[in-house]
Write a protein that holds these residues in place. Structure first.
Motif, PDB file in Angstrom:
ATOM      1  N   UNK A 188     -19.656  19.554  19.275  1.00  0.00           N
ATOM      2  CA  UNK A 188     -19.857  20.111  20.614  1.00  0.00           C
ATOM      3  C   UNK A 188     -21.174  20.867  20.684  1.00  0.00           C
ATOM      4  N   UNK A 189     -22.097  20.407  21.523  1.00  0.00           N
ATOM      5  CA  UNK A 189     -23.357  21.122  21.709  1.00  0.00           C
ATOM      6  C   UNK A 189     -23.107  22.328  22.617  1.00  0.00           C
ATOM      7  N   UNK A 190     -24.064  23.230  22.675  1.00  0.00           N
ATOM      8  CA  UNK A 190     -23.873  24.416  23.521  1.00  0.00           C
ATOM      9  C   UNK A 190     -23.715  24.009  24.983  1.00  0.00           C
ATOM     10  N   UNK A 191     -24.466  22.984  25.413  1.00  0.00           N
ATOM     11  CA  UNK A 191     -24.350  22.562  26.820  1.00  0.00           C
ATOM     12  C   UNK A 191     -22.974  21.983  27.108  1.00  0.00           C
ATOM     13  N   UNK A 247     -15.701  21.785  17.189  1.00  0.00           N
ATOM     14  CA  UNK A 247     -16.970  22.501  17.323  1.00  0.00           C
ATOM     15  C   UNK A 247     -18.176  21.772  16.775  1.00  0.00           C
ATOM     16  N   UNK A 248     -17.985  21.058  15.651  1.00  0.00           N
ATOM     17  CA  UNK A 248     -19.158  20.439  15.037  1.00  0.00           C
ATOM     18  C   UNK A 248     -19.754  19.337  15.907  1.00  0.00           C
ATOM     19  N   UNK A 250     -19.396  32.299  28.673  1.00  0.00           N
ATOM     20  CA  UNK A 250     -19.856  32.274  27.280  1.00  0.00           C
ATOM     21  C   UNK A 250     -18.700  32.484  26.308  1.00  0.00           C
ATOM     22  N   UNK A 256     -20.471  24.715  27.434  1.00  0.00           N
ATOM     23  CA  UNK A 256     -20.511  25.414  28.721  1.00  0.00           C
ATOM     24  C   UNK A 256     -19.745  24.612  29.785  1.00  0.00           C
ATOM     25  N   UNK A 260     -17.416  25.860  20.989  1.00  0.00           N
ATOM     26  CA  UNK A 260     -18.516  25.597  20.057  1.00  0.00           C
ATOM     27  C   UNK A 260     -18.095  25.647  18.604  1.00  0.00           C
ATOM     28  N   UNK A 261     -17.147  26.538  18.285  1.00  0.00           N
ATOM     29  CA  UNK A 261     -16.833  26.765  16.876  1.00  0.00           C
ATOM     30  C   UNK A 261     -15.421  26.341  16.492  1.00  0.00           C
ATOM     31  N   UNK A 316     -17.778  29.829  23.485  1.00  0.00           N
ATOM     32  CA  UNK A 316     -17.809  30.136  22.047  1.00  0.00           C
ATOM     33  C   UNK A 316     -16.606  29.495  21.359  1.00  0.00           C
TER      34      UNK A 316
END
Lengths: 295, 331, 249
Positions: C112-115, C109-110, C97, C118, C104-105, C101
């Motif tokens: 990139x999905x959470x999946x 980041x914009x 995680x 990962x 993701x950010x 993170x």
């Protein structure tokens, strides 16, 4: 007429402000040394008010005698609370000490409620009053203000002229540095916390000398709010800043009360309280590090 | 993680609320206690969405329930004879959401730019400040409050009004609790949740990672506030048919919200549910054994939890189930 | 075009001038070391570059964009990554995680999905060799593992510039050599410029950096290619004091 009323109220505000200032020094001391915000501040003031009330009603002792007693009660409470909770939470997240001091306040309120019921009470200390033309000042109010200034002065001397006081100041500046210089930082923390609570409880006695009525277990809430306004005015971590913040706040509060009273259809008492909340937000918005601070 | 797997933890939440609902409906005489427990769970779920996920404490949280209860009271009080029927409730919920949204945006815009301690200080006067504004400026009937028992009867008819107060209002509290829990899980599984975790752990590091911390804090703050507003509208206004400023801005509801979250475990999904039930049940029995002593007992409990078990019940359980099949369900 | 340009940057804390009128540039894909004794202003310089606090004077340009008034998160979006002297992973989040993170950010980041984040995290976990710790909370790792997680987290941000604060402090010579190889590998595969801040491990500086900036009492003392900088008499003076004959002079 209005000007006379306003200036009379401002004199009252100045005298009350000195008491407010002293009532906030404990909060600033604790924040300055431990970086802990005492959310139960108002409840400690309430304990002081009951100390004065109890000694007056039970033994007929003047509130002046309640001052040292309140100091001892406060310091004892502070020590107990420091060693049972605060000490273990200093390294944790800020949330922990905030919630702990908040709960500490609730414990004080509920204990007093069990001991004295939640009835609103007061006492009547009959001292001469002085008419100075635009307003009437009672001797008890003057004593409260003088007492507050004295306590503030003593604290100042203690900080600047004694070894123990200087050790504590070194912790405010830089606790790691103080540790290296052989200061027992843990003990300084305990002492500051205990002294901070002691000062706050004592201020409760002095406040009742100014306003001897409206004493009840939940009277502390408004004082917590006022103390935070005063503390952020003075820069939160500085006890002297807090003292002067108190004087400013006393003036602003009484001044705004007079002005609100002139607006028809408005409850001046409640509006003054709303106003202190707005002041808090405005100060935090403009300058969270304090308006009266030199730097 | 597959999408279905991500949202598995919603199952225990739904099962628990269904069980609580069944307990209230099926066992005669238990509806009131079941709905009271649901209120604590809902309060905790909504509060946790901000306090648990960001690590910030809002000592003025009850103000959002307070303005929400006015949001429901005002349309019923003023529009009861307009023949709007049940639309009044819809309007009330909408207004409750709008009021709490505006208040939280105003407070959040100032306070959330500040860090931990300063934030807590900024919020400490919100409930009192708002109460005194209503009383001082005599807004919405000032300190006399709004009493709208008869208005409810005019608007909905006697039978429906009674049913709303005795059943519907409570049913809506269950709904708020479930919605709050689902919102929490959705946040946890999306960027918002990761951003909040990061800023809770280390705000400076989070900023350096590209996280716009103020944006995410305000998102959580407003969501939590709007849920509280709707809770105040249903659990207080609809249920009791009156709103007094001295009641609805009472700080002890903030205390209860904190207890519910801490008992269960801050920042967990199941925590407020477990905490709310533990708190509700023990408060119920304490009221019988030691009436008047509840807060005196719970305040030291808060301190004890913070010092000894900062993770709370569910936090500890979460650690226990790592590596077992239950892991997927308990967060 | 330079990647980063600092122009006459100054920062004061009260009466103390922590960074004093510093000007320098970093090129794309370059490895540079900022060297200087404790208190020279290196960490303050880092904080100014990535926007932890604003500069009092001067301008900072990133790819010819004036970022002087940008908050830290916006500079991260443009492509600045950062590690800290004492690693600061998000303790309660797992290793995976933590790194996700960053993805993701960070700069991409914009999109990139959470999946996706990962999956990207798994790639970087392999790179730092901490596969067996993937699902453990980062708070429980050893200091060196935390440092690696932090580097992976910064890399997952897809930065163009990576600021490494004392990446090798407290390591033994063998670990330092491995870290040097690792950092060079990152630069070669990811194509990012790296600024490493080093207090006094000259072994690392010599093996790693192409260019060295030496700071002393807030000011920029030397900006030279590595070999030249390390033998510069002013640098030796900063670390060892003036030679004895100078004292008599």
């Amino acid at each position: 007429m209005i000007f006379e009323q306003l200036s009379g109220n401002l004199i009252q505000g100045l005298v009350l402000g000195a008491v407010y200032g002293m009532a906030t020094m404990g909060l600033s001391l604790i924040f300055g040394v431990l970086k802990v915000v005492n959310v139960g501040h108002g409840a400690c003031i309430m304990v002081g008010a009951y100390t004065a009330l109890f000694m007056f009603k039970q033994f007929g002792l003047s509130p002046l005698f309640a001052v040292p007693v309140a100091m001892i009660i406060g310091m004892t409470l502070g020590l107990i609370f420091y060693y049972s909770a605060i000490r273990r939470l200093l390294k944790g997240p800020e949330l922990a000490t905030l919630l702990a001091t908040f709960s500490f306040g609730v414990i004080l309120e509920e204990t007093i409620k069990q001991l004295f019921t939640s009835e609103v009470v007061g006492y009547n200390w009959d001292l001469p009053k002085f008419d100075i033309g635009i307003t009437v000042l009672s001797l008890s109010k003057i004593l409260a203000a003088v007492g507050s200034i004295l306590v503030a002065l003593l604290l100042y001397l203690w900080f600047n002229k004694t070894r123990a006081g200087m050790a504590m100041r070194s912790v405010v500046e830089d606790d790691d540095g103080a540790r290296v210089c052989g200061v027992n930082v843990d003990w300084e923390y305990a002492l500051s916390f205990s002294l901070g609570i002691g000062l706050t409880v004592t201020s409760g006695v002095l406040l009742t000398m100014f306003i001897p009525v409206g004493i009840n277990p939940y009277m502390g809430g408004p004082y917590t709010l006022k103390a935070f306004v005063i503390a952020v005015l003075g820069g939160l971590a500085s006890p002297y800043g807090a003292f002067f913040g108190g004087v400013v706040f006393g003036l602003v509060e009484n001044g705004s009360y007079t002005l609100f009273a002139m607006i028809p259809g408005v409850e001046p008492f409640a509006m003054t309280r709303f106003f202190s909340f707005v002041m808090l937000l405005v100060i935090l918005l403009i300058r969270p590090t304090g308006i009266l601070k030199a730097k | 993680m597959k999408n279905t797997e991500k949202y598995l933890p919603v199952i225990p939440v739904l099962v628990a609320y269904a069980a609580l609902l069944a307990y209230g409906v099926l066992i005669p005489g238990k509806w009131q206690i079941a709905s009271q427990l649901a209120f604590y769970c809902a309060l905790g779920q909504a509060f946790n969405l901000f306090m648990g996920m960001t690590g910030y404490v809002d000592f003025g949280y009850v103000a959002f329930l307070g303005v929400g209860s006015y949001g429901m009271a005002l349309p019923i009080y003023h529009l009861s004879d307009k023949g709007l029927g049940l639309w009044l409730i819809v309007i009330g919920i909408f207004l409750a959401a709008v009021f709490s949204f505006i208040l939280s945006l105003a407070v959040g815009a100032v306070a959330l730019r500040l860090r931990g301690a300063y934030f807590a200080i900024a919020t400490i006067g919100v409930n009192e400040g708002f109460r005194f504004l209503i009383e001082g400026a005599r807004i919405w009937n000032g300190s006399e409050g709004l009493l709208f028992f008869l208005h409810m009867r005019t608007a909905f008819g006697k039978q429906t009004a009674t049913a709303i107060s005795n059943y519907w209002a409570d049913g809506m509290v269950f709904a708020v609790a479930i919605v709050a829990a689902i919102m929490t899980l959705i946040y946890m599984r999306n960027k918002v949740g990761y951003a909040l975790t990061a800023l809770r752990e280390d705000e400076d590091a989070a900023k350096v990672m590209g996280i716009n911390v103020t944006k995410y804090k305000i998102t959580a703050f407003i969501t939590s506030a709007v849920l509280a507003g709707i809770l105040g509208a249903t659990a207080w206004s609809l249920k009791y048919s009156y709103v007094y400023p001295s009641d609805v801005f009472e700080i002890h509801y903030t205390v209860e919200a904190i207890i519910n979250v801490l008992l269960g475990g801050a920042g967990t999904l199941l925590g407020p549910l477990v905490g709310g039930i533990i708190y509700g049940v023990s408060k119920y029995f304490l009221a019988i054994i030691l009436p008047g002593f509840q807060l005196l007992i719970f305040a030291p409990v808060i301190i004890a939890i913070i010092v000894l078990f900062p993770e709370g019940t569910v936090g500890m359980l979460k650690k226990k189930v790592i590596g077992t099949p239950l892991e997927k369900y308990i967060i | 075009m330079s990647l980063l340009r600092c122009e006459n940057v100054t920062k004061r804390f009260g009466g103390l001038v922590a960074v004093d009128d510093v000007t320098f540039e970093i090129k794309h894909g370059e490895i540079m070391a900022i060297v200087g004794p404790n208190g020279a202003g290196k960490t303050t310089m880092f904080n100014l570059i990535n926007g932890v606090f604003p500069a009092d004077e001067g301008k900072i340009w990133f790819e010819d964009m004036d970022v002087t008034d940008f908050p830290a998160y916006k500079r991260a979006h443009l492509g600045m990554g950062r590690t800290f002297q004492i690693p600061r992973p998000f303790s309660s989040a797992t290793v995976q995680e933590n790194i996700a993170i960053g993805a993701m950010f960070g700069a991409s980041g914009s999109e990139t999905s959470t999946d996706m984040a990962m999956e990207m995290a798994d790639h970087y976990i392999d790179l730092i060799g901490l596969k067996e710790h993937r699902d453990k909370p980062a708070g429980g790792l050893t200091p060196i593992e935390k440092k690696l997680v932090e580097i992976a987290r910064a890399l997952a941000m897809k930065p163009k510039l990576l600021l490494m604060d004392e990446a090798m402090a407290g390591m033994n010579p063998k670990d330092i050599d491995e870290m040097v190889v690792f950092i060079k590998h990152i630069r070669d595969t990811e194509g990012i410029a790296i600024v490493a801040m080093v207090e006094h491990i000259m072994r690392a500086v010599a093996g790693l950096a192409e260019r060295v900036i030496v700071m002393h009492q807030g000011a920029l003392l030397v900006d030279e290619p590595t070999q030249k900088a390390l033998t510069d008499p002013r640098v030796i003076e900063v670390y060892l004091g003036k030679p004895p004959e100078d004292e008599h002079a």
